[in-house]
Design an enzyme around this catalytic site. Sequence first.
Site, PDB file in Angstrom:
ATOM      1  N   THR A  32      -0.648   3.135  -4.396  1.00 31.28           N
ATOM      2  CA  THR A  32      -0.352   2.200  -5.490  1.00 31.28           C
ATOM      3  C   THR A  32      -1.252   2.485  -6.689  1.00 31.28           C
ATOM      4  O   THR A  32      -0.845   2.296  -7.838  1.00 31.28           O
ATOM      5  CB  THR A  32      -0.525   0.736  -5.040  1.00 31.28           C
ATOM      6  OG1 THR A  32      -1.831   0.549  -4.483  1.00 31.28           O
ATOM      7  CG2 THR A  32       0.532   0.338  -4.028  1.00 31.28           C
ATOM      8  N   CYS A  50       0.866  -1.184   0.000  1.00 30.08           N
ATOM      9  CA  CYS A  50       0.000   0.000   0.000  1.00 30.08           C
ATOM     10  C   CYS A  50       0.897   1.227   0.000  1.00 30.08           C
ATOM     11  O   CYS A  50       1.725   1.399   0.899  1.00 30.08           O
ATOM     12  CB  CYS A  50      -0.909  -0.006   1.226  1.00 30.08           C
ATOM     13  SG  CYS A  50      -1.886   1.506   1.399  1.00 30.08           S
ATOM     14  N   CYS A  68      -5.217   6.474  -3.023  1.00 32.33           N
ATOM     15  CA  CYS A  68      -4.539   5.181  -3.021  1.00 32.33           C
ATOM     16  C   CYS A  68      -3.173   5.366  -3.674  1.00 32.33           C
ATOM     17  O   CYS A  68      -3.097   5.731  -4.853  1.00 32.33           O
ATOM     18  CB  CYS A  68      -5.362   4.140  -3.782  1.00 32.33           C
ATOM     19  SG  CYS A  68      -4.530   2.551  -3.987  1.00 32.33           S
TER      20      CYS A  68
END
EC number: 5.1.1.7
Length: 272
Positions: free
Chosen positions: A220, A72, A218
Amino acid sequence: MNFIKMQGLGNDFIFIIDNKNEFIDNEIEIAKKVCDRRFGIGADGLVIIRKSNIADAKMVIINSDGSRANMCGNAIRCFAKYLYEINSIDKSIISIETGDGIKNVELKTNNNKVELIKVNMGKASFSGKDIPLRNKKELINEKVKIEGKTYKLTTLLMGVPHTILINNNDEHTIEEGRIIEKYNLFIDGTNVNFIKIIDKKNIEVRTWERGAGATLACGTGCCASVVALKKLGLCDDKVKVKTLGGSLEVEVVNDEVYMIGAADFICKGELY
């Protein structure tokens, strides 16, 4: 059990230390309990800090629904800041063991505080075996019909599976990520990124995260979005990515993906 809560671009995490592997049997239930926003502390995921034999520390991530994540981007920036400021690992470059291998993290500090974190996220893969896809070699800019609606999708592995679709005219809603995530082509499910292209150096991304739902950001997903757009010839090597929780810079150098951004502490306390 003591905890610290942190956030990166509004993606929030509960951090606990487990140097003795005490939570192996019940860490899934712990994650679901503490991440509950009404009956727990509330977070997108639980991050467990463990000792590592091959890096400065090991990061274990469990999503709010109890599913595990190998990697993550927002969590690892928080993790690095935690190691430097709380665990007193006095290095400008920290190595972190993850489910996606060892990640090297470079810290920009000022007065013993971390201001920016640069993470080498490694290389992405478009291989259907790596993602993994069901009986398909790759999925690149291809039309896929899901529950009666057609989507043009590109999927890759950026530590975890990510699918992108361009959403310049708001033709899709973030809630559509729910059905794409669980489409049977994706053996382990997929994160879903809805992208608006401002120009070749600037994009906006909203992510439906596998196991967590719609989040403010997010890490990633930001990286995967830039890699996918670069594959399609739609962006430059260095891109500013805007999310609902703030902005990141993503740069691709010789297929290595670098993510640069900040992270912050929210609070600390004791779990009963």
